[in-house]
Design a protein around this motif. Structure first.
Motif, PDB file in Angstrom:
ATOM      1  N   ASN A  79       0.853  -1.187   0.000  1.00 28.92           N
ATOM      2  CA  ASN A  79       0.000   0.000   0.000  1.00 28.92           C
ATOM      3  C   ASN A  79       0.892   1.242   0.000  1.00 28.92           C
ATOM      4  OD1 ASN A  79      -1.800   2.065   0.464  1.00 28.92           O
ATOM      5  ND2 ASN A  79      -2.533   1.302   2.442  1.00 28.92           N
ATOM      6  N   GLN A  80       1.286   1.654  -1.219  1.00 32.51           N
ATOM      7  CA  GLN A  80       2.234   2.763  -1.271  1.00 32.51           C
ATOM      8  C   GLN A  80       1.590   4.083  -0.877  1.00 32.51           C
ATOM      9  OE1 GLN A  80       3.755   4.387  -4.894  1.00 32.51           O
ATOM     10  NE2 GLN A  80       2.283   3.325  -6.205  1.00 32.51           N
ATOM     11  N   ASN A  81       0.296   4.289  -1.156  1.00 30.15           N
ATOM     12  CA  ASN A  81      -0.359   5.535  -0.736  1.00 30.15           C
ATOM     13  C   ASN A  81      -0.348   5.671   0.783  1.00 30.15           C
ATOM     14  OD1 ASN A  81      -0.863   6.248  -3.359  1.00 30.15           O
ATOM     15  ND2 ASN A  81      -3.058   5.769  -3.311  1.00 30.15           N
ATOM     16  N   GLY A  82      -0.718   4.581   1.464  1.00 29.24           N
ATOM     17  CA  GLY A  82      -0.728   4.618   2.920  1.00 29.24           C
ATOM     18  C   GLY A  82       0.657   4.849   3.486  1.00 29.24           C
ATOM     19  N   PHE A 115       3.371   6.325   1.986  1.00 31.44           N
ATOM     20  CA  PHE A 115       3.911   7.657   1.726  1.00 31.44           C
ATOM     21  C   PHE A 115       3.128   8.747   2.469  1.00 31.44           C
ATOM     22  CE2 PHE A 115       5.673   5.528  -2.130  1.00 31.44           C
ATOM     23  CZ  PHE A 115       7.007   5.737  -1.817  1.00 31.44           C
ATOM     24  N   ASP A 116       1.830   8.531   2.652  1.00 29.20           N
ATOM     25  CA  ASP A 116       1.062   9.479   3.469  1.00 29.20           C
ATOM     26  C   ASP A 116       1.567   9.483   4.904  1.00 29.20           C
ATOM     27  OD1 ASP A 116      -0.444  10.160   1.286  1.00 29.20           O
ATOM     28  OD2 ASP A 116      -2.201   8.958   1.851  1.00 29.20           O
ATOM     29  N   SER A 117       1.858   8.300   5.425  1.00 33.94           N
ATOM     30  CA  SER A 117       2.359   8.221   6.803  1.00 33.94           C
ATOM     31  C   SER A 117       3.751   8.833   6.926  1.00 33.94           C
ATOM     32  CB  SER A 117       2.395   6.755   7.259  1.00 33.94           C
ATOM     33  OG  SER A 117       1.084   6.211   7.306  1.00 33.94           O
ATOM     34  N   VAL A 118       4.579   8.616   5.924  1.00 34.31           N
ATOM     35  CA  VAL A 118       5.910   9.224   5.927  1.00 34.31           C
ATOM     36  C   VAL A 118       5.800  10.741   5.958  1.00 34.31           C
ATOM     37  CG1 VAL A 118       7.984   9.620   4.527  1.00 34.31           C
ATOM     38  CG2 VAL A 118       7.104   7.296   4.817  1.00 34.31           C
ATOM     39  N   ALA A 119       4.870  11.279   5.144  1.00 33.51           N
ATOM     40  CA  ALA A 119       4.696  12.733   5.094  1.00 33.51           C
ATOM     41  C   ALA A 119       4.120  13.284   6.397  1.00 33.51           C
ATOM     42  CB  ALA A 119       3.795  13.099   3.922  1.00 33.51           C
ATOM     43  N   ASN A 120       3.170  12.568   6.978  1.00 31.66           N
ATOM     44  CA  ASN A 120       2.500  13.067   8.183  1.00 31.66           C
ATOM     45  C   ASN A 120       3.380  12.967   9.431  1.00 31.66           C
ATOM     46  OD1 ASN A 120       0.185  13.646   6.736  1.00 31.66           O
ATOM     47  ND2 ASN A 120      -0.755  11.640   7.130  1.00 31.66           N
ATOM     48  N   TYR A 121       4.200  11.915   9.495  1.00 31.10           N
ATOM     49  CA  TYR A 121       4.990  11.686  10.705  1.00 31.10           C
ATOM     50  C   TYR A 121       6.466  12.006  10.512  1.00 31.10           C
ATOM     51  CZ  TYR A 121       0.797   9.313  12.331  1.00 31.10           C
ATOM     52  OH  TYR A 121      -0.491   9.029  12.692  1.00 31.10           O
ATOM     53  N   ASN A 122       6.835  12.385   9.293  1.00 35.09           N
ATOM     54  CA  ASN A 122       8.231  12.727   9.000  1.00 35.09           C
ATOM     55  C   ASN A 122       9.168  11.621   9.454  1.00 35.09           C
ATOM     56  OD1 ASN A 122      10.277  14.328   7.941  1.00 35.09           O
ATOM     57  ND2 ASN A 122      10.653  15.365   9.893  1.00 35.09           N
ATOM     58  N   GLU A 123       8.765  10.402   9.171  1.00 33.60           N
ATOM     59  CA  GLU A 123       9.515   9.222   9.628  1.00 33.60           C
ATOM     60  C   GLU A 123       9.773   8.302   8.434  1.00 33.60           C
ATOM     61  OE1 GLU A 123      11.673   6.848  11.147  1.00 33.60           O
ATOM     62  OE2 GLU A 123      10.805   8.035  12.793  1.00 33.60           O
ATOM     63  N   ASP A 145       3.013  -3.003   8.374  1.00 28.91           N
ATOM     64  CA  ASP A 145       1.767  -2.253   8.499  1.00 28.91           C
ATOM     65  C   ASP A 145       1.170  -1.904   7.141  1.00 28.91           C
ATOM     66  OD1 ASP A 145       2.159  -2.374  11.190  1.00 28.91           O
ATOM     67  OD2 ASP A 145       2.786  -0.280  11.434  1.00 28.91           O
ATOM     68  N   PHE A 146       1.956  -2.053   6.072  1.00 28.71           N
ATOM     69  CA  PHE A 146       1.512  -1.580   4.764  1.00 28.71           C
ATOM     70  C   PHE A 146       1.552  -2.667   3.687  1.00 28.71           C
ATOM     71  CE2 PHE A 146       3.303   1.903   7.186  1.00 28.71           C
ATOM     72  CZ  PHE A 146       2.292   2.849   7.137  1.00 28.71           C
ATOM     73  N   ILE A 147       1.748  -3.909   4.073  1.00 28.25           N
ATOM     74  CA  ILE A 147       1.782  -4.977   3.081  1.00 28.25           C
ATOM     75  C   ILE A 147       0.827  -6.100   3.453  1.00 28.25           C
ATOM     76  CG2 ILE A 147       4.201  -4.508   2.465  1.00 28.25           C
ATOM     77  CD1 ILE A 147       4.942  -7.056   3.999  1.00 28.25           C
TER      78      ILE A 147
END
Length: 534
Positions: free
Chosen positions: A246-249, A251-259, A266-268
């Motif tokens: 789930n690349q959208n989930g 990359f959204d989490s990376v952007a929101n949490y800066n992590e 959690d995403f596969i």
């Protein structure tokens, strides 16, 4: 790991082109015990090979054609064409393993243009498996020898090399321009990599997603309508898994949490591959959301339905005898080796059959399979020596390792014949096949009689042979009622094929596909019967 060793492993993993049709083939320059061979300097890329190996890698003759396939010889000798793509205008772009160049073919003028790569090392060779055309007019391609991703501007005709992250071993392989990202699978580095194409080569950043199975390979990938990335992890001859990322989930989490180091699990989602599916190289998603996989160590391709989580196995016809020769008699069970896989704008599934020298088109709606036979063959890649030291004519393989779909045309490269070619799927087929039954149910130990009717669609007399290809040993097919394996079809007649489908006593319950069809010298035409064993 040394680059040359990596090359050997890549060949072994990617369908066994070092051992083709039971004949061991050595890659020149990769054998540490090889004596210094004789090399005649010609000033062409053929100089990368010893004289004795040039017929094997540089081509066996002129381009050939059939009613469905047209081939074109590349003007420069011994380029080893590999990855191929078309642009929006229908121009054909392809990489050259033996020169480091990108080349273009204009179908309107039937002319080639080869673009010198000034930064390519002298005598450098690299398997360039991945290529794609971007909306800005650039062509991107991978380079496994030098761990690189290349960008070529079709406007100013300049190359730009981007280094690829290569901690330990790596092999950047397939490549896809996907919106604002470029996606690459690292075959031996066991990861999926995302690249922003707008970065400069001096300051390039990659985001790599490690695969969930350690010490496996990460093969081809595909992106579905919801932007999930599907790919396979597998261990050589041991099987593997299909992965949904789930690349959208992510990359959204990376952007929101800066992590950057979020837990991958959690995403596969992971799906175990069937035991019959050992080498899933090619992957593509169809319009209905199914994932299609090509198995390079068999004659099969598979579909996976994400809703039911069920795999369905399909089988191709056996390769023609001319592809493998079998002059020594050692080949008992020839296989076709489906390799990469794609779709066209009609929803058909396209794949290349490496060991059958075919480009194949499967229509999921009609359950029909058409295999177009490519006429050029290199005898040094088959068992084509009858013991005289002279190779048989029309025997061997062109090593069709990549293709691209443009409308009703399928363009492909011939790695050891120095040709590109095109299949025109709009040309009417010479035969039509009708099945007496398209579905049937059997119990263990039961027999069902089935017929298939073959009609000519041309005035020419056609020689044909029968195709009966079940996917499992516990389903048998036997010709009956005096039906013969070969026959001649005339314009004013038809041919009825009678055969029995038998479920053995140990048959396993489930739903299976049996390919029924006819093979001519240029094309194989078949349909699948769906058999349910209760």
């Amino acid at each position: 790991m040394k680059k040359r060793t990596k090359g050997i492993l890549a060949f072994a993993f990617l369908g066994g082109i070092m051992v083709t049709s039971g004949v061991t083939i050595a890659i020149p320059g990769l054998d540490p015990g090889e004596n210094t061979p004789e090399i005649t300097i010609t000033g062409t890329p053929a100089d990368n090979f010893p004289d004795a190996d040039r017929p094997r890698f540089c081509g066996s003759g002129n381009a050939k054609s059939t009613d469905f396939v047209t081939e074109y010889s590349i003007p420069t000798e011994c380029t080893n064409p590999l990855a191929i793509v078309t642009d929006y205008d229908g121009n054909v772009w392809f990489t050259q393993t033996n020169t480091g160049k990108l080349a273009k073919f204009d179908p309107n003028t039937e002319t080639f243009t080869e673009y010198d790569n000034p930064t390519w090392p002298k005598n450098g060779r690299s398997m360039m498996w991945g290529i794609d055309y971007a909306p800005d007019g650039s062509v991107w391609f991978t380079d496994e020898t030098f761990d690189s991703v290349w960008k070529f501007s079709t406007f100013d005709e300049k190359y730009d090399r981007l280094g690829y992250p290569s901690e330990g071993d790596s092999l950047p392989q397939r490549l896809q321009v996907d919106g604002s990202k470029i996606i690459i699978n690292d075959f031996t580095g066991n990861k999926i990599t995302f690249l922003d194409p707008n970065q400069s080569s001096e300051d390039v950043n990659y985001l790599s997603i490690p695969s969930p199975v350690d010490d496996s390979v990460t093969a081809d990938f595909t992106v579905d309508a919801e932007n999930n990335v599907w790919f396979t992890n597998w261990l050589f001859q041991q099987g593997g898994i299909l992965v949904k990322f789930n690349q959208n989930g992510y990359f959204d989490s990376v952007a929101n949490y800066n992590e950057q180091l979020l837990p991958l699990l959690d995403f596969i989602e992971i799906y175990q591959l069937p035991v019959q599916l050992l080498t899933p190289n090619g992957a593509v998603v169809s319009d209905d959301g199914k994932i299609w996989l090509a198995d390079t160590t068999s004659s099969s391709f598979f579909s996976f339905d994400p809703i039911t989580e069920e795999f369905t196995q399909y089988s191709t016809a056996d390769p023609l005898l001319s592809t493998y020769g079998n002059q020594t008699g050692v080949i008992k069970n020839p296989i076709s080796r489906p390799y990469w896989i794609d779709t066209d704008n009609q929803g058909r599934i396209i794949f290349n059959e490496q060991n059958a020298n075919n480009i194949s088109v499967f229509d999921p709606k009609s359950q029909s399979l058409v295999a177009y036979h490519v006429p050029s063959k290199n005898p040094y890649w088959g068992d084509c020596d009858p013991g005289t030291g002279m190779m048989l004519a029309d025997c061997g393989l062109a090593q069709i390792f990549d293709f691209t779909v443009h409308g009703e045309q399928i363009w492909f490269t011939e790695w050891v014949e120095n040709n590109i070619g095109v299949v025109d799927t709009s040309i009417p087929l010479p035969l039509e096949l009708q099945l007496g039954s398209e579905t049937l149910s059997l119990s263990s130990g039961e027999v069902e009689h089935v017929t298939a009717l073959v009609y000519p669609k041309t005035t020419a007399s056609i020689g044909a042979s029968v195709i009966l290809a079940p996917t499992h040993d516990f389903i048998k097919t036997v010709l009956t009622h005096d039906s013969t394996e070969t026959f001649q079809l005339n314009s004013n007649g038809s041919q009825t094929i009678h055969f029995d489908i038998i479920a053995t006593d140990d048959a396993v319950s489930g739903t299976y596909k049996i390919l029924v069809g006819v093979q001519t010298s240029d094309v194989a035409i078949g349909k699948f019967i769906t058999v349910t064993i209760e």
